[in-house]
Design an enzyme around this catalytic site. Structure first.
Site, PDB file in Angstrom:
ATOM      1  N   CYS A 114     -23.855  34.216  36.221  1.00  0.00           N
ATOM      2  CA  CYS A 114     -24.356  33.606  35.784  1.00  0.00           C
ATOM      3  C   CYS A 114     -25.131  33.258  35.770  1.00  0.00           C
ATOM      4  O   CYS A 114     -26.013  32.983  34.383  1.00  0.00           O
ATOM      5  CB  CYS A 114     -22.697  31.764  36.982  1.00  0.00           C
ATOM      6  SG  CYS A 114     -22.688  29.949  36.193  1.00  0.00           S
ATOM      7  N   HIS A 213     -18.219  33.940  37.563  1.00  0.00           N
ATOM      8  CA  HIS A 213     -18.289  34.806  39.224  1.00  0.00           C
ATOM      9  C   HIS A 213     -17.474  36.474  39.623  1.00  0.00           C
ATOM     10  O   HIS A 213     -16.652  35.591  40.564  1.00  0.00           O
ATOM     11  CB  HIS A 213     -18.053  33.347  39.754  1.00  0.00           C
ATOM     12  CG  HIS A 213     -19.296  32.628  39.847  1.00  0.00           C
ATOM     13  ND1 HIS A 213     -20.370  32.474  40.632  1.00  0.00           N
ATOM     14  CD2 HIS A 213     -19.875  31.271  38.675  1.00  0.00           C
ATOM     15  CE1 HIS A 213     -21.132  31.504  39.918  1.00  0.00           C
ATOM     16  NE2 HIS A 213     -20.537  30.825  39.273  1.00  0.00           N
ATOM     17  N   GLU A 215     -17.119  37.622  42.183  1.00  0.00           N
ATOM     18  CA  GLU A 215     -17.588  37.573  43.828  1.00  0.00           C
ATOM     19  C   GLU A 215     -16.372  36.488  44.424  1.00  0.00           C
ATOM     20  O   GLU A 215     -16.207  36.354  45.428  1.00  0.00           O
ATOM     21  CB  GLU A 215     -18.848  36.932  44.515  1.00  0.00           C
ATOM     22  CG  GLU A 215     -18.838  35.128  44.385  1.00  0.00           C
ATOM     23  CD  GLU A 215     -19.632  35.034  43.209  1.00  0.00           C
ATOM     24  OE1 GLU A 215     -20.013  33.713  42.811  1.00  0.00           O
ATOM     25  OE2 GLU A 215     -19.887  35.879  41.842  1.00  0.00           O
TER      26      GLU A 215
END
Length: 238
Positions: A114, A213, A215
């Site tokens: 990001c 993102h 994660e």
């Protein structure tokens, strides 16, 4: 085989937990958890202003993740702030730019997430679109508050990214800015509205950035690829 060490850049801001409400260096747990699941050892890298600190840190880690966070200071790419650009942190910008310079010199594997992708573009001499909704006419990439937007992304055939995540992937986004120019990097993924969602450098070095993102979705491909590259880098250094 020893697990490679992956450095994760952090926020530095006011935070509250327990009885405390003070300045803190922090990062959502998902980042470290994703590194651990992929077989790496996560280490947090808060902003440091000491000369030479970035090179010293890079010499002790096997890969670097430039994490998400606040807007990059527009002055870093020669632009005046858009009315929606706010909250940049000069000390974090300076630290992460220094880390990227040291990582490039050392051939260290790097993954930008990001804001990390945006900073990598700026480090390379690129520029940002400061408010993506002005270009695409909607807020899907960042619906507001702590909500993530769901975006379908198409990857470039033959790219490192496509080998890691496939031809198409549904991702979680939380960004109101995006990369406009990215010298030295190849665009390797876009959303249907044309927003650049990933870029990578040519060559053997793992140097890849995504606007989303990974994660937040236990998306193992990107982090597994980074940890594998970190292990190779560690082996090459002996």
């Amino acid at each position: 085989m020893d697990a490679p060490v992956v450095g994760l850049t952090t926020y530095r801001q006011q935070a509250a937990w327990g009885v405390w409400n003070t300045r803190a260096d922090l990062l959502p747990t998902e980042y470290a958890a994703a590194v651990e699941v992929a077989g790496g050892v996560p280490v947090l890298l808060p902003p440091v202003g000491s000369p030479g600190a970035a090179a010293r840190v890079v010499a002790t880690i096997d890969a670097l993740v430039v994490s998400g966070g606040a807007d990059v200071d527009p002055g870093q790419y020669g632009a005046a702030p858009h009315e929606r650009t706010a909250g940049w942190h000069p000390e974090r910008d300076a630290w992460e730019l220094a880390l990227l310079t040291a990582a490039e010199a050392a051939g260290l594997p790097v993954l930008g997430i990001c804001r990390g992708m945006q900073l990598m573009a700026v480090h390379a001499g690129g520029t940002l679109d400061q408010h993506t909704p002005d270009l695409v006419g909607h807020e899907t990439h960042s619906p507001g508050g702590d909500a993530y937007g769901t975006v379908e992304v198409a990857t470039e055939p033959g790219s490192r990214l496509a080998a890691l995540v496939g031809a198409e992937v549904e991702v979680s986004c939380h960004h109101h800015q995006s990369v406009a120019t990215h010298p030295g990097f190849t665009a390797v993924a876009r959303a249907a509205d044309g927003t650049l969602e990933a870029m990578e450098a040519a060559g053997e070095r793992y140097c890849l950035a995504v606007q989303w993102h990974p994660e937040t979705r236990v998306e193992i491909g990107l982090m597994a690829g980074l940890v594998a590259a970190a292990r190779d880098h560690s082996d090459s250094r002996g």
